[in-house]
Structures are given as C-alpha cells and as structure tokens.
Scaffold this motif. Structure first.
Motif, PDB file in Angstrom:
ATOM      1  N   VAL A   1      11.541  17.871  -2.890  1.00 40.56           N
ATOM      2  CA  VAL A   1      10.523  17.643  -1.854  1.00 40.56           C
ATOM      3  C   VAL A   1      11.109  16.953  -0.622  1.00 40.56           C
ATOM      4  CG1 VAL A   1       8.700  17.514  -3.579  1.00 40.56           C
ATOM      5  CG2 VAL A   1       9.809  15.408  -2.811  1.00 40.56           C
ATOM      6  N   ASP A   2      12.448  16.746  -0.606  1.00 43.44           N
ATOM      7  CA  ASP A   2      13.097  16.030   0.508  1.00 43.44           C
ATOM      8  C   ASP A   2      12.453  14.660   0.690  1.00 43.44           C
ATOM      9  OD1 ASP A   2      14.852  15.560   2.511  1.00 43.44           O
ATOM     10  OD2 ASP A   2      13.924  16.896   3.987  1.00 43.44           O
ATOM     11  N   GLY A   3      12.507  13.893  -0.408  1.00 44.74           N
ATOM     12  CA  GLY A   3      11.790  12.623  -0.458  1.00 44.74           C
ATOM     13  C   GLY A   3      12.229  11.601   0.562  1.00 44.74           C
ATOM     14  N   TRP A   4      13.531  11.486   0.818  1.00 44.54           N
ATOM     15  CA  TRP A   4      13.995  10.471   1.769  1.00 44.54           C
ATOM     16  C   TRP A   4      13.449  10.733   3.170  1.00 44.54           C
ATOM     17  CZ3 TRP A   4      15.639   6.073   0.243  1.00 44.54           C
ATOM     18  CH2 TRP A   4      16.346   5.940  -0.951  1.00 44.54           C
ATOM     19  N   ALA A   5      13.446  11.991   3.578  1.00 44.74           N
ATOM     20  CA  ALA A   5      12.905  12.308   4.903  1.00 44.74           C
ATOM     21  C   ALA A   5      11.409  12.016   4.972  1.00 44.74           C
ATOM     22  CB  ALA A   5      13.174  13.775   5.231  1.00 44.74           C
ATOM     23  N   LEU A   6      10.675  12.313   3.907  1.00 42.26           N
ATOM     24  CA  LEU A   6       9.236  12.053   3.903  1.00 42.26           C
ATOM     25  C   LEU A   6       8.948  10.556   3.965  1.00 42.26           C
ATOM     26  CD1 LEU A   6       7.990  14.645   1.245  1.00 42.26           C
ATOM     27  CD2 LEU A   6       7.769  14.770   3.736  1.00 42.26           C
ATOM     28  N   VAL A   7       9.695   9.778   3.188  1.00 44.12           N
ATOM     29  CA  VAL A   7       9.457   8.330   3.164  1.00 44.12           C
ATOM     30  C   VAL A   7       9.803   7.701   4.506  1.00 44.12           C
ATOM     31  CG1 VAL A   7      10.195   6.167   2.116  1.00 44.12           C
ATOM     32  CG2 VAL A   7       9.732   8.148   0.677  1.00 44.12           C
ATOM     33  N   LEU A   8      10.945   8.061   5.071  1.00 45.35           N
ATOM     34  CA  LEU A   8      11.347   7.463   6.346  1.00 45.35           C
ATOM     35  C   LEU A   8      10.407   7.868   7.473  1.00 45.35           C
ATOM     36  CD1 LEU A   8      15.239   7.748   6.216  1.00 45.35           C
ATOM     37  CD2 LEU A   8      13.741   5.963   5.338  1.00 45.35           C
ATOM     38  N   LYS A   9       9.978   9.102   7.472  1.00 44.34           N
ATOM     39  CA  LYS A   9       9.041   9.556   8.496  1.00 44.34           C
ATOM     40  C   LYS A   9       7.710   8.824   8.377  1.00 44.34           C
ATOM     41  CE  LYS A   9       6.958  13.742  10.412  1.00 44.34           C
ATOM     42  NZ  LYS A   9       6.852  15.234  10.285  1.00 44.34           N
ATOM     43  N   ALA A  10       7.233   8.631   7.134  1.00 45.56           N
ATOM     44  CA  ALA A  10       5.984   7.899   6.930  1.00 45.56           C
ATOM     45  C   ALA A  10       6.137   6.430   7.345  1.00 45.56           C
ATOM     46  CB  ALA A  10       5.558   8.009   5.481  1.00 45.56           C
TER      47      ALA A  10
ATOM     48  N   GLN B   1       0.833  -1.208   0.000  1.00 45.74           N
ATOM     49  CA  GLN B   1       0.000   0.000   0.000  1.00 45.74           C
ATOM     50  C   GLN B   1       0.867   1.257   0.000  1.00 45.74           C
ATOM     51  OE1 GLN B   1      -2.449  -0.580   3.462  1.00 45.74           O
ATOM     52  NE2 GLN B   1      -4.093  -1.570   2.312  1.00 45.74           N
ATOM     53  N   ILE B   2       1.875   1.291   0.853  1.00 44.80           N
ATOM     54  CA  ILE B   2       2.773   2.447   0.888  1.00 44.80           C
ATOM     55  C   ILE B   2       3.534   2.564  -0.430  1.00 44.80           C
ATOM     56  CG2 ILE B   2       4.734   3.477   2.081  1.00 44.80           C
ATOM     57  CD1 ILE B   2       3.827   2.053   4.617  1.00 44.80           C
ATOM     58  N   GLY B   3       3.988   1.432  -0.974  1.00 46.03           N
ATOM     59  CA  GLY B   3       4.705   1.459  -2.234  1.00 46.03           C
ATOM     60  C   GLY B   3       3.854   1.966  -3.386  1.00 46.03           C
ATOM     61  N   PHE B   4       2.562   1.618  -3.386  1.00 41.90           N
ATOM     62  CA  PHE B   4       1.664   2.112  -4.442  1.00 41.90           C
ATOM     63  C   PHE B   4       1.543   3.634  -4.396  1.00 41.90           C
ATOM     64  CE2 PHE B   4      -2.665   3.434  -5.588  1.00 41.90           C
ATOM     65  CZ  PHE B   4      -2.658   3.084  -6.936  1.00 41.90           C
ATOM     66  N   VAL B   5       1.429   4.167  -3.188  1.00 43.69           N
ATOM     67  CA  VAL B   5       1.350   5.620  -3.037  1.00 43.69           C
ATOM     68  C   VAL B   5       2.650   6.274  -3.497  1.00 43.69           C
ATOM     69  CG1 VAL B   5       1.046   7.493  -1.379  1.00 43.69           C
ATOM     70  CG2 VAL B   5      -0.330   5.415  -1.175  1.00 43.69           C
ATOM     71  N   ILE B   6       3.776   5.633  -3.256  1.00 42.67           N
ATOM     72  CA  ILE B   6       5.062   6.186  -3.690  1.00 42.67           C
ATOM     73  C   ILE B   6       5.185   6.155  -5.212  1.00 42.67           C
ATOM     74  CG2 ILE B   6       7.552   5.766  -3.641  1.00 42.67           C
ATOM     75  CD1 ILE B   6       7.268   4.910  -0.746  1.00 42.67           C
ATOM     76  N   PHE B   7       4.649   5.117  -5.845  1.00 41.26           N
ATOM     77  CA  PHE B   7       4.776   4.976  -7.296  1.00 41.26           C
ATOM     78  C   PHE B   7       4.000   6.044  -8.054  1.00 41.26           C
ATOM     79  CE2 PHE B   7       6.814   0.830  -7.278  1.00 41.26           C
ATOM     80  CZ  PHE B   7       7.431   0.801  -8.521  1.00 41.26           C
ATOM     81  N   LEU B   8       2.898   6.542  -7.500  1.00 35.82           N
ATOM     82  CA  LEU B   8       2.010   7.421  -8.262  1.00 35.82           C
ATOM     83  C   LEU B   8       2.688   8.680  -8.799  1.00 35.82           C
ATOM     84  CD1 LEU B   8      -1.375   7.165  -6.313  1.00 35.82           C
ATOM     85  CD2 LEU B   8      -0.768   6.159  -8.524  1.00 35.82           C
ATOM     86  N   PRO B   9       3.391   9.482  -7.989  1.00 35.15           N
ATOM     87  CA  PRO B   9       4.002  10.696  -8.568  1.00 35.15           C
ATOM     88  C   PRO B   9       5.054  10.391  -9.628  1.00 35.15           C
ATOM     89  CG  PRO B   9       4.746  10.361  -6.319  1.00 35.15           C
ATOM     90  CD  PRO B   9       3.634   9.406  -6.534  1.00 35.15           C
ATOM     91  N   PHE B  10       5.802   9.323  -9.462  1.00 39.60           N
ATOM     92  CA  PHE B  10       6.793   8.974 -10.484  1.00 39.60           C
ATOM     93  C   PHE B  10       6.116   8.494 -11.770  1.00 39.60           C
ATOM     94  CE2 PHE B  10       8.994   8.311  -6.389  1.00 39.60           C
ATOM     95  CZ  PHE B  10      10.037   9.216  -6.558  1.00 39.60           C
ATOM     96  N   LEU B  11       5.017   7.775 -11.632  1.00 41.51           N
ATOM     97  CA  LEU B  11       4.265   7.366 -12.814  1.00 41.51           C
ATOM     98  C   LEU B  11       3.708   8.577 -13.547  1.00 41.51           C
ATOM     99  CD1 LEU B  11       2.978   5.149 -14.568  1.00 41.51           C
ATOM    100  CD2 LEU B  11       1.074   5.079 -12.922  1.00 41.51           C
ATOM    101  N   LEU B  12       3.268   9.572 -12.798  1.00 45.77           N
ATOM    102  CA  LEU B  12       2.754  10.794 -13.420  1.00 45.77           C
ATOM    103  C   LEU B  12       3.847  11.499 -14.233  1.00 45.77           C
ATOM    104  CD1 LEU B  12       0.426  12.785 -13.738  1.00 45.77           C
ATOM    105  CD2 LEU B  12       1.179  13.883 -11.620  1.00 45.77           C
ATOM    106  N   ILE B  13       5.059  11.525 -13.701  1.00 43.76           N
ATOM    107  CA  ILE B  13       6.164  12.139 -14.442  1.00 43.76           C
ATOM    108  C   ILE B  13       6.442  11.364 -15.727  1.00 43.76           C
ATOM    109  CG2 ILE B  13       8.639  12.623 -14.371  1.00 43.76           C
ATOM    110  CD1 ILE B  13       8.368  13.280 -11.452  1.00 43.76           C
TER     111      ILE B  13
END
Length: 249
Positions: free
Chosen positions: A234-243, A189-201
């Motif tokens: 967007v400081d992605g690593w910090a967002l992912v680790l915090k989530a 579920q978390i991985g699907f949410v992560i994939f969405l913005p990259f898929l949009l790009i």
C-alpha cells in the motif's frame, strides 16, 4: 667666526619665534574616539555572537516545544511499534526523517523568523527586544493554528491567570504547553488510526492459528511478515508522511 651685531641677532630671534609656535601640539593622553567606537562595536558583535550560541544551545528544546517535530516523531514511533519492530527503523533514522518533515512544514515560519528577526539582529539593525518580538510572532501564529481552545483554556485555568480577551493577552508560558498538549492529542489520534489495520492482521492470524490447532506457534512469527508485506504493497511510508504533513493547518 664673525660675531653678529645685537640688532641683527634680535631680528633673527623674532623671525624664528612664529615658526616655533606654529608647530602642532602633541596629542593628549587617552584613547582616540575611533578606537573607542571600534571597541564598542566589537563588544556589541561579541554579545550578538554569544546570544546566537545560546539560541543554538536551546535549539533542541525549542524544536520539541514550538515546532511540528513533537507530533511527527510520536507518530513515527507508534508506527514502528504497530508494525511489531520496536528497533526498526533505528532511532537516528526516525529522528532524521522527523527533522526533514519538520523543516518542510515549518519552512514558511522559519523563513519569516530569519528574515524579520535573526538576520537584522546579527547585522545590528535591531536590538534584542525587537528581535525577540519579531521572532516570536510567526511562531505564535503557527502554534495558535494548531492549538485547541480547550487545551488553551486548561492552561489558563492551571496558571490561575485572568481570562484573556484576545490572543495577544495570552503569554507564551500558557500557549506553549497548550500547543504541546494539542500536538500529543493529534499524534495519538493519528497513531490509533495507524494501529487498526495492523491489529486486524494480528487478530486474523491468531484466529487462523487457533483454528489449525497451532496454539504453540507465536502469532507474531506469522503476522510480522504479513504486516511488512501489506505496508509495502500500500506504499505505507508515503501515505503516513503525506498524512502527517497534511495534518498541519
């Protein structure tokens, strides 16, 4: 040399006789009690050391099955594929990061296991069975908090066991696979949410290249730098680790 009278000789023998009988008796054959106790203590200590080494040998399997490591490493691996760099960061980096995040999330549980079970067992204060019970209790509480009821019911059904009336009646054989199944679901579920913005790009880059007539140019050539740039901004690593850390109850 003067010859003593018979009466004087008899008196001398009688005076020396008690001194001879008062001598301490020689120790009997066999090991003393202190040596036996010391040997049994050394044997018990050796058994504890062997059991401790056995736990260390099983530590990788326990790390995957009963801790938060499974969810964290799957999400980090999916993030790497979502960016489009299957080999970057390398596996040792992801595993090390996942280990430290696991330590952060599991620190209260590990502290309780060490305080209530491992140290008393190594000191000889408790036996093997009480140590196992004390160690499994905080781990079970952690797994129960992360496990869905549907997954737990599925494992009880697959084991063809009698439906439990309370959590104490659920065995570790049923709880551990249910926990792993819930962790897999949460990780995807978390991985699907992560994939969405990259898929949009990827979709935007492909549409732009098609509109410009650059159909022979691979979209990943343009999309990959944009993905990395967006992830940095967007400081992605910090967002992912915090989530990830916040996803554990």
């Amino acid at each position: 040399m003067a010859i003593l009278p018979a009466a004087t000789l008899a008196q001398t023998v009688q005076e020396r006789a008690p001194a001879a009988t008062a001598r301490p008796a020689a120790p009997r054959a066999g090991a003393p009690a202190g040596i036996v106790d010391r040997a049994s203590t050394d044997t018990a200590q050796a058994v504890r050391v062997v059991l401790g080494l056995t736990v260390l040998a099983l530590l990788p399997a326990l790390l995957v099955c009963v801790t938060s490591f499974l969810r964290i490493i799957i999400v980090l691996s999916m993030l790497r594929h979502a960016i489009g760099m299957p080999e970057t960061p390398p596996n040792p980096v992801l595993i090390g990061l996942a280990l430290f995040l696991t330590l952060f999330t599991m620190s209260p549980v590990l502290h309780k296991v060490n305080q209530d079970a491992f140290q008393p067992f190594m000191d000889g204060a408790i036996g093997m069975q009480p140590a196992y019970t004390s160690a499994s209790q905080p781990l079970r509480e952690f797994m129960v908090r992360q496990t869905r009821e549907q997954d737990l019911a599925l494992m009880v059904e697959l084991s063809k066991a009698k439906p439990p009336q309370s959590m104490e009646e659920i065995s570790n054989v049923q709880l551990i696979p249910a926990f792993m199944l819930s962790e897999l679901r949460a990780a995807f579920q978390i991985g699907f949410v992560i994939f969405l913005p990259f898929l949009l790009i990827d979709l935007i880059v492909s549409s732009v290249l098609m509109a410009l007539g650059m159909m022979m140019m691979p979209p990943t050539t343009v999309a990959l730098p944009l993905k990395i740039l967006m992830f940095i901004l967007v400081d992605g690593w910090a967002l992912v680790l915090k989530a990830l850390v916040g996803s554990f109850h």
